[in-house]
Each structure stands twice: as C-alpha cells, then as structure tokens.
Design a protein around this motif. Structure first.
Motif, mmCIF file in Angstrom:
data_model
loop_
_atom_site.group_PDB
_atom_site.id
_atom_site.type_symbol
_atom_site.label_atom_id
_atom_site.label_comp_id
_atom_site.label_asym_id
_atom_site.label_seq_id
_atom_site.Cartn_x
_atom_site.Cartn_y
_atom_site.Cartn_z
ATOM 1 N N ALA A 166 -13.956 -3.554 -9.843
ATOM 2 C CA ALA A 166 -15.095 -3.726 -10.824
ATOM 3 C C ALA A 166 -15.296 -2.608 -12.434
ATOM 4 N N PRO A 167 -16.240 -2.107 -12.652
ATOM 5 C CA PRO A 167 -16.380 -1.407 -14.086
ATOM 6 C C PRO A 167 -16.926 -0.534 -12.934
ATOM 7 N N GLN A 168 -16.275 1.067 -13.549
ATOM 8 C CA GLN A 168 -16.336 2.923 -13.092
ATOM 9 C C GLN A 168 -16.425 2.388 -11.509
ATOM 10 N N SER A 169 -15.065 1.313 -10.778
ATOM 11 C CA SER A 169 -15.265 1.147 -9.304
ATOM 12 C C SER A 169 -14.868 2.528 -9.178
ATOM 13 N N GLY A 170 -13.924 3.315 -9.737
ATOM 14 C CA GLY A 170 -13.021 4.125 -8.914
ATOM 15 C C GLY A 170 -11.332 3.591 -8.902
ATOM 16 N N THR A 171 -10.550 4.809 -8.470
ATOM 17 C CA THR A 171 -9.332 4.269 -8.300
ATOM 18 C C THR A 171 -8.987 4.361 -6.872
ATOM 19 N N LEU A 172 -8.201 4.244 -6.964
ATOM 20 C CA LEU A 172 -6.966 4.307 -5.364
ATOM 21 C C LEU A 172 -5.913 4.350 -5.849
ATOM 22 N N SER A 173 -5.132 5.860 -4.847
ATOM 23 C CA SER A 173 -4.139 6.665 -5.397
ATOM 24 C C SER A 173 -2.955 5.673 -3.930
ATOM 25 N N VAL A 174 -1.804 5.353 -4.325
ATOM 26 C CA VAL A 174 -1.428 5.020 -3.262
ATOM 27 C C VAL A 174 0.463 5.571 -2.835
ATOM 28 N N ALA A 175 0.569 5.956 -2.144
ATOM 29 C CA ALA A 175 2.139 6.461 -2.070
ATOM 30 C C ALA A 175 2.960 6.266 -0.845
ATOM 31 N N GLN A 176 3.809 5.344 -0.794
ATOM 32 C CA GLN A 176 4.993 4.624 -0.189
ATOM 33 C C GLN A 176 6.470 5.977 -0.130
ATOM 34 N N ILE A 177 5.783 6.074 0.788
ATOM 35 C CA ILE A 177 7.910 7.155 1.230
ATOM 36 C C ILE A 177 8.728 6.803 1.572
ATOM 37 N N PHE A 178 10.518 7.091 1.526
ATOM 38 C CA PHE A 178 11.240 7.174 2.041
ATOM 39 C C PHE A 178 12.008 7.881 2.331
ATOM 40 N N ARG A 179 11.195 9.813 2.369
ATOM 41 C CA ARG A 179 11.311 10.536 3.374
ATOM 42 C C ARG A 179 10.473 11.146 3.910
ATOM 43 N N PRO A 180 11.039 11.767 4.906
ATOM 44 C CA PRO A 180 9.350 11.692 6.396
ATOM 45 C C PRO A 180 9.385 12.674 6.078
ATOM 46 N N ALA A 181 10.011 13.666 5.821
ATOM 47 C CA ALA A 181 9.613 15.441 5.146
ATOM 48 C C ALA A 181 8.602 15.104 3.955
ATOM 49 N N LEU A 182 8.656 14.097 3.446
ATOM 50 C CA LEU A 182 7.826 14.517 1.695
ATOM 51 C C LEU A 182 5.846 13.657 2.242
ATOM 52 N N ALA A 183 6.079 13.746 3.260
ATOM 53 C CA ALA A 183 4.573 12.395 4.086
ATOM 54 C C ALA A 183 4.066 13.518 4.113
ATOM 55 N N GLY A 184 3.827 14.762 4.555
ATOM 56 C CA GLY A 184 2.661 15.996 3.835
ATOM 57 C C GLY A 184 1.876 15.978 2.312
ATOM 58 N N ALA A 185 3.461 16.174 1.369
ATOM 59 C CA ALA A 185 3.323 16.341 0.235
ATOM 60 C C ALA A 185 2.188 14.898 -0.356
ATOM 61 N N ALA A 186 2.961 14.078 -0.077
ATOM 62 C CA ALA A 186 1.661 12.790 -0.041
ATOM 63 C C ALA A 186 0.728 12.253 0.416
ATOM 64 N N CYS A 187 -0.059 13.025 1.536
ATOM 65 C CA CYS A 187 -1.418 13.471 2.070
ATOM 66 C C CYS A 187 -1.603 14.363 1.413
ATOM 67 N N ASP A 188 -1.140 14.761 0.584
ATOM 68 C CA ASP A 188 -2.234 16.512 -0.047
ATOM 69 C C ASP A 188 -2.776 14.682 -1.854
ATOM 70 N N HIS A 189 -1.403 14.026 -1.920
ATOM 71 C CA HIS A 189 -1.491 14.236 -2.848
ATOM 72 C C HIS A 189 -3.001 12.458 -3.160
ATOM 73 N N ALA A 190 -2.241 11.377 -2.842
ATOM 74 C CA ALA A 190 -2.316 10.042 -2.165
ATOM 75 C C ALA A 190 -3.912 9.730 -1.480
ATOM 76 N N ASP A 191 -4.787 8.660 -1.515
ATOM 77 C CA ASP A 191 -5.365 8.108 -0.492
ATOM 78 C C ASP A 191 -4.874 7.867 0.590
ATOM 79 N N VAL A 192 -3.686 6.839 0.130
ATOM 80 C CA VAL A 192 -2.850 5.881 0.933
ATOM 81 C C VAL A 192 -1.630 6.588 1.046
ATOM 82 N N VAL A 193 -1.422 6.825 1.996
ATOM 83 C CA VAL A 193 0.106 7.229 2.482
ATOM 84 C C VAL A 193 0.749 5.648 3.055
ATOM 85 N N VAL A 194 1.768 5.073 3.378
ATOM 86 C CA VAL A 194 2.884 3.941 3.426
ATOM 87 C C VAL A 194 4.304 5.187 4.079
#
Length: 930
Positions: A682-710
């Motif tokens: 919808a117009p002006q509905s905002g955005t949602l950032s998603v990160a898919q992580i293939f290394r467990p050590a990067l999960a913390g950094a992904a949590c700091d930058h994305a709204d949804v982390v897989v």
C-alpha cells in the motif's frame, strides 16, 4: 368489503401454494426414501466424520468419542420406526461418528514410528521392494539395525534411493550401507499436500538416500522374532514382490526406454522410471490417470477377461447349458483382478479400484445389477472401514466422483435412448456411434466431475484434458490394455514379446498425443482455492448425483456458491513471504510474480508454490561473491573473529541499503546471506527487511540490521535481542513451512519532531495507567507498574529525558520489564544491565549515551525509528505455519528430543508480529559455540 374478500382470497391462495410446495417436497422425499437413497449418503457422512477427526488440532479422547458414538447408534436403533426426520438425524449422527471412530482405530492399528530428525547412519535391513528410477534404484527397507550412531527410535520401514547403475540388491535380500535419513516432509505451504501424513499411513517412517552403492552384509542378519501369522504374511509378501520384480524385468527386456517404463507403470505400478518430461506431458494433457493403476485399469482388465471367457464358453452349447457362464466369468474375472492387484504393488488406488470392482462382480454373481449407485456405496463403506485416511486424499474423492457421475450420466443417457426408440441405422454404424458417444461422454463427465477436486488439491487443471482423453483413451482401451492382458497370459510360456511390442507401439502413440496436447497450452494454474470451496462442491455434487427426483436440483445451490467464492476478493493477493521447511528457499510473492532467494530453486518445493499462487513470472536473485575473501578458509560453522564479524556487518548493511533501492528483489552473497526489502503493498506502508543467513555466526549481525531473519542452520539462540523476528531450524521443525502475509499498518504518521514523544510511547498518563512502550529494541516495557531495580530507573530517566517530560518524577510509576515481547520471548536471566546499551552508540558522538544516539536516529527519520509499527509505517506480518497439529501421531515426532528421550512442549508461535524497534545495531556476535 369487496377489497377485504379479495385480500383474504389472495392470502388463502398463498397458503394453498405453500402447502402444495410442501406437499411436493414431502412426496419427493418419500420417493427417495422408498428407493433407499438414504443409504447412499452413509459413506459420505462417514467420510465427513473421518475428515473431521483428522482435521482436529489434537486427537479427541477415544472413550469420549466412543461414548457419543454409542449414544448415536443406540438412538438410531431406537428410532428406526419413528418419523423419518428423527430417524434420519440419528442415522446421520451415527454415520458421522462411525467415520471418526474408524479413523482413530486406524491410527492406533498402524502406530508408525516416524524419524524425529535428519541423521546419517549405517542402515542394515531387508529389502521388501525395489523399483528402478531414472538414476538408480529405490528400495523399501525393513530396518533391522542402525549404528554409528544408533537411532533410539528407529523407524520400522524406510525408503532409500541408491544412485548409479551397479547391480541392485535382490528383493528379499539383506542390505546395508551408509545412508542419510530424514523425516518425511510436511506441506510445502499451509493447506497443501502433507507428505508426512501420507507416509505415516503408508507405514514409511523415513526417506533418504545411500552414500555410494549399498552392499549385502558380510554376515547374516538376525531378525526379531515374529508370530506365525506375521511370518506367513511377510513370506507371502516377499513372494509376490519377487514375482512382480520378475515381470517388470521381462517387460524392460522387451521394451527399453520410455515405452517400457510406461508399460511397467500400467502393469506393475512402477512409475519412477518415467522421465520428468513424459510425466509432465501426461499430467498437463489430463492423462495422469493412465499411469496410476485405478478403476480404469481394473475395469478394462477384468472386463476384457470377463467378456473373452464368456465368449469362449458360449462356443460350446453343452457348457453354456451346464453352467451359468455369466457367473463363472464374473468369478474368474474377480480372481484375475486380485492377481492384477497383487502384481501392481498393492497401491492405494489399485486397492480402492479392486474393492469397487469386486463388489460389482459379486453383485453379478448373485444376479443383482452390477453397475449401480448402491454398489458404489457398498464399496465406499468397505474402503472407509479399512482405510478412513483415504477420505481426505484426492485419490478417493476423484475416483468416487468420477464413478458416481458416470453412473448417473449414463442412466440419463439410457433413458433418453429408450425414449427415442430404435432407429433404422445400420448395425455397424450404430456400434461406431455408440462407441464414439461413450468415449466422448466418459471423457466429458469424468473431466468435469474431477476438475474442481483437482483444483482444490493440486491448484491446477488440464485445459485441454478433454481433447487429450478423446485422442488417447481409444488407443488405451482397444490396443494397450488388450495387448497387455495377452502378454501377461502368454508370459508363463515365454510368448509375451509380440504382445508387449504391440503394447509399446500403442504407448508410444499415447506419449506423442500427450506431448502434442501439452504443446497447445498444457495445464492452467488456478491458485489455492478459497476455504469452503471443496466442501460446498462435494455436498452439492453428491445431492445432484445421488438423488433421483427433483430434489437433486437442490445440489446446484451449494455448487454455485462454491464457484461463486472464486470471484470474491481473496487474501491470496496480499504480499507474502514464503519460507521453506528447511529454510533454504525464500520467495516474496506479489500477485502472480515472485522474487526468489535461489536462482535454481528446489523443483519439489517451488512447483507447489507456483501452483498454489499461480505464479507466472519468477525473478532470480542478484548474486555476488564480494565477501568470498572475508570467509576464505573459515568453515561454515566456525566462529568469526571481531574483524571478520565487523566486515560482515558492514557488507550486510550495504546489501540491505542496496536492497532498499530495489524493493521486492533478493541480493545474495554466496555462502553468507540473502537480503531483501519488502513492501506492504500500500502507499506509504513502509518496508520490511529480510535476511536469510547461511552461517550461524552471522545471525547476530542479521538481527541488528533486518526485521525478519531466517537462519538456515542452528544459530545457538532462539530470539533476537534487537526485536527482529527470528526463524530458526528449531522453530521450522515444529511449524514446517511458513507463510508470512504482509499487510500495511492501520495508521501511518509522519516523522517525529524534536519535541515529540517517543514513537510508540504515546502520552504518558498522569494516573499511572499501564501503557506499553519500546525503548531499546531489546525489550518491551510497561508504564504504570512498580519499579524493580536500578536498571529500570535508568531506563525511566532516559525515556523521560527523551520525551521532554521534565524530571523523572513525571514517570514516578516507573518502568517494569515485560517478558512478553511482541516478536519473540526472551528468558528472564537474559535481562542484564550491561546489555541494555551495549554497542548502541558506535555511530553517535563521543560521550553520548546509547539511548540518546538511538533516539537521535529515531527523530531524524532513520531506518531504526520504529517503536510501533502502526505509528511509523512498518508493515505487520501474519504468520501461518504449515503444521498446526503437533500432537497428532503423524506429527508428534517433531516434538521428540533424542538427547533427553522426551517430547518437548510446542512453541507458542505468534499469529501476528508488530515490530517494536527494528534493528538495534549492537554489532555483537550473539552466537555461542555451534
């Protein structure tokens, strides 16, 4: 006065008309009951009862169910001679609960042990069946032992694929090898086919493949002791499998290639040797029923055998007078059908077809009409008593729908033919006309009656299926099946080759027809059907085909309502993020287009997504290897040092920033991550950032930058401190695949001004009423509760200072940490004072506090300024898991913990997620040792 008389007369006429209508309804209902039509609805009600039992989130208590069933049956017996309404109501309740009781008894009878988690182990067992594939062999193995590691709850039977062209292990022989075992997969999306459910009722507890070629054990294996009947049953089953394997080998020797694989699919039920291109062509041309041994094959085989034997007996006048040739031919045809069932692998569709055919042939033996709705109902009762689980599958629904529609359609056609009387058409021309009309009506009625069921289960329909059946079915009926039957009769004498060659020629024609029809347009993706579509269609369809009076027209109303649902606005159009059960594939679907996280998605999963959403175009990700040097020499599961982690965080933030310029598009770094920024649509509905992580050590950094982390692999923690929604393997193990439907917030406001209250904080109440706020992105706090410690006091002062509320006394009620977070729960012991501002001020001026830096980014309209989704324009997501009945027997293995040997408590998955603050930017490696 005259006007009053006219009004009274009209009122009297209206009442008379109502009485006449009611009288006609009662007369039609009495006629239906007199002809025993009520019995035809008994298997339908049993099927609904079984489907209701299987759809429950948890198994109803058996004794309670048995109690209600007993009351319903006793009530029906007591009301047998009561008024029809009471009698029918009691009978309907008894039939419905009978289906539910049979379903529970089937589950208790099977008790299939399902593997709880993927494992690589040495498997030793007995080959119960084998089947060639396009790349090797597929074995059904009865597991005797596992080692290195030993599985505590080993499944009884598994299916394993061995790739390569090495000599296979014989049926009935011992087999051993290193294998990768996995639990049968759940639905690819909520509402799609549950393969774990099907495997449970097939007795298969795990699927997998061998590493290398399996071998015969060097030492004899010992089997657990068996009873007399079980041992006899196993021996008979092995003998039949060896016979079936021998027949399949002789067919392959005469007919190599596609025609031989097709012939084996029709005769022995081995379908996996067919190439994918041929299978797709047959499905898209509406000819998939030809390769599944079902009523068509059983009816043709038994019918040809019955007609041929009766014809031979009629050549002898003495035999025709001495014995009832019809009954003898019917009995012999029944034994022939039983033999066909045995060599076909006892598939579910073949068992169902044999039961229906056996009931009809038994009716012919006792001088009853063989083809009737009553016989179909009897067959349905037998099938539901033996396997109630078939009621929820497409096979039984489509098979009975086609059979009932054909019987009802042909009865109408026969009445019209009898009413028109015999014409002066030449006998041969009449035979040709009748045969052509029969083929046309069979294809038309069968296709129309099964198309809605195919749409509900497979989300697709063969657009040119009628044309494909009109062209191919005469070849199958008059060439393929007779030649195959003659080949089977001649095989004991070694004279089967000529007949198999004729059969192969016909099958080559069928394949050519299928590919030509597929080239015209193939199948059409319909997308997932709206809720209630299938039930409404089946109710209306059954009324239409089972009743004989004008009451059957009442079935048109629910059928019209079912198709009317297709024109209502569907939630399917809302943007959705799809997550596969293994977390390897993500897709952002908007309308009929999808953005994928893999350039070559797994076909098994993606094809189901494509059908469910009617996806017409798919955009692959933008792939790069910019971070290859960063992770050079580092194992996927190793911890990262600070320099690598900091570099990865910078690169991840850079990719997310690039993704914001191309919303709805995945940007992937090889062996590191895939990121995307999604819009609520919808117009002006905002955005949602998603990160898919293939290394467990990067999960913390992904949590700091994305709204949804897989996280594809286990990250070592189950919730992000930043407020992001984390999807871990432990979660997906219980939920299966996930659908995250994205919707815009209810209200959207502009950026906060310098003297505004914190976004999401709202007005601070004077009376101390509890109000929830989000402060650091780590926790959610509640205003108006009692203060607990100095940590809360510090947070209170910072919140008051930021809000411009004056001294801390303005918030004298204090702040209390609330452990019920909107995104994920965090254990109480994790609330450490040192973490509340740790790493939050790295982008702020020297000396500024972490919260002040965070507040400054918020008021300046930065990406982190989202303390409440509705206030800042963040989309909300609704989470729908594919698995919702974790305590049911076919899903309970998902809760089993092999380390402790106990069953875990199901996780509390939120139905909706509203983001408190977005990323927190901690820059910490929140990843313990893998």
């Amino acid at each position: 006065m005259q006007t009053s008389l006219h009004a009274f007369a009209r009122k009297h006429d209206d009442h008379s008309g109502d009485r006449r209508k009611m009288g006609r309804f009662v007369a039609h209902a009495a006629e239906e009951l007199a002809f025993g039509r009520a019995f035809l609805f008994v298997p339908l009600l049993m099927a609904f009862g079984a489907a209701w039992w299987f759809s429950r989130p948890s198994s109803p208590p058996f004794w309670g169910l048995f109690l209600y069933w007993s009351i319903a049956v006793l009530s029906w017996l007591a009301l047998r001679y009561a008024r029809p309404g009471r009698r029918l109501a009691a009978g309907a309740a008894a039939a419905f609960l009978t289906g539910a009781v049979f379903a529970q008894l089937e589950v208790q009878r099977l008790s299939t042990v399902m593997l709880d988690a993927p494992v690589t182990t040495q498997v030793t067992g007995l080959v119960e069946a084998r089947e060639p594939t396009d790349s090797g062999w597929r074995y059904v193995v009865r597991v005797v032992a596992t080692e290195d590691p030993v599985i505590r709850r080993p499944p009884d039977r598994v299916t394993l694929v061995a790739r390569g062209k090495l000599p296979p292990i014989e049926t009935g022989g011992a087999i051993t090898g290193l294998a990768r075992l996995s639990p049968p997969s759940g639905p690819a999306l909520p509402g799609l086919v549950d393969f774990g459910f099907l495997s449970y009722f097939d007795g298969i507890g795990a699927v997998g493949f061998f590493y290398g070629a399996p071998q015969a054990p060097s030492t004899p294996i010992s089997f657990p002791p068996e009873g007399i009947f079980q041992s006899a049953g196993n021996a008979a089953g092995l003998w039949i499998e060896r016979l079936r394997d021998s027949i399949a080998g002789k067919i392959r020797a005469v007919l190599p290639g596609e025609s031989g694989a097709f012939a084996n699919a029709i005769i022995t039920g081995e379908r996996r040797a067919l190439s994918d291109s041929t299978l797709d062509a047959l499905r898209n041309a509406g000819l998939a029923h030809v390769i599944a041994i079902s009523g068509l094959h059983m009816a043709l085989a038994a019918g040809i055998f019955f007609s041929t034997l009766r014809l031979f007996l009629s050549f002898s006048p003495k035999a025709a007078e001495a014995v009832a040739t019809k009954k003898l031919a019917a009995l012999t045809a029944m034994f022939a059908a039983a033999f066909y069932l045995a060599i076909s692998g006892m598939q579910v569709s073949a068992r169902r077809a044999f039961i229906m055919l056996a009931v009809m042939l038994a009716a012919a033996i006792v001088d009853r009409p063989a083809i009737s709705l009553r016989n179909v109902a009897l067959a349905g009762l037998v099938i539901l008593a033996m396997s109630p689980s078939e009621a929820v599958g497409p096979g039984m629904q489509m098979s009975f729908a086609a059979t009932l529609a054909l019987i009802a359609g042909y009865s109408i056609w026969r009445r019209r033919q009898a009413g028109e009387g015999g014409g002066k058409t030449h006998a041969m021309a009449r035979i040709i006309i009748v045969a052509a009309s029969g083929i046309l009506l069979t294809a038309l009625i069968g296709g129309l009656s099964t198309a809605p069921i195919a749409m509900a289960h497979f989300q697709r329909v063969a657009g040119y299926g009628l044309l494909g059946n009109l062209l191919a079915m005469p070849v199958v009926t008059f060439l393929v099946m007779p030649a195959g039957l003659l080949a089977m009769l001649a095989m004991p004498l070694g004279l089967h080759a000529p007949f198999l060659l004729i059969m192969g020629l016909g099958l080559d024609w069928v394949i050519a027809i299928a590919k030509w029809v597929d080239g015209l347009g193939g199948a059409f993706e319909t997308g997932a059907m709206p809720p209630g579509f299938l039930i409404l269609f089946l109710v209306g369809f059954m009324l239409l085909v089972l009743l004989s009076t004008r009451l059957r027209l009442a079935g048109l109303a629910p059928m019209a309502l079912a198709f009317g649902l297709l024109f209502l606005p569907q939630n399917r159009g809302a943007p959705a993020l799809l997550v596969s059960e293994d977390g390897v594939l993500l897709a952002f679907v908007t309308g009929d287009a999808a953005a994928l996280s893999k350039s070559r998605p797994p076909a098994f999963i993606y094809e189901q997504w494509q059908s469910a959403y009617a996806i017409k175009s798919a955009e692959p990700p933008e792939e790069s290897q910019r971070t290859a040097a960063l992770f050079d020499g580092v194992d996927r599961f190793d911890r990262l040092d600070w320099d690598r982690l900091e570099g990865a965080g910078v690169a991840l933030a850079s990719d997310i920033a690039a993704a914001r310029k191309r919303p709805g598009h995945f940007i992937c770094e090889k062996d590191a991550w895939c990121v995307a920024v999604l819009s609520g649509g919808a117009p002006q509905s905002g955005t949602l950032s998603v990160a898919q992580i293939f290394r467990p050590a990067l999960a913390g950094a992904a949590c700091d930058h994305a709204d949804v982390v897989v996280s594809v692999y286990r990250p070592g923690f189950e919730a992000c401190r930043s407020g992001s929604f984390l999807v871990t393997p432990a979660m997906r193990r219980q939920t299966g695949a996930l659908r995250l439907t994205i919707k815009p917030p209810e209200t959207i406001t502009g950026a906060a001004s310098d003297d505004a209250e914190p976004p999401g904080l709202g007005k601070i109440p004077e009376n101390g009423a509890p109000v929830r706020i989000g402060l650091f992105g780590d926790f959610e706090y509640e205003l108006g509760a009692e203060r607990s410690d100095h940590v809360v006091e510090e947070a209170s002062m910072r919140a008051a200072r930021f809000a411009g509320a004056g001294p801390p006394e303005r918030m004298a009620a204090g702040l209390q940490p609330s452990l019920e977070r909107q995104t994920a729960s965090r254990p109480a012991e994790a609330l450490q004072p040192s973490e509340m501002g740790a790493g939050r001020a790295e982008n702020s001026d020297p000396g500024s506090t972490a919260f002040e830096a965070f507040a400054r980014r918020t008021t300046q309209g930065g990406a982190l300024g989202t303390l409440a989704s509705a206030a800042c324009g963040k989309p909300q997501i609704t989470i729908t898991p594919a698995i919702t009945s974790l305590t049911r027997p076919w899903n309970r293995h998902r809760l089993y913990d092999w380390r402790s040997g106990t069953y875990q408590t199901p996780i509390d998955l939120p139905k909706q997620v509203e983001f408190v603050s977005g990323s927190g930017g901690s820059g910490r490696q929140a990843c313990p040792e893998p």
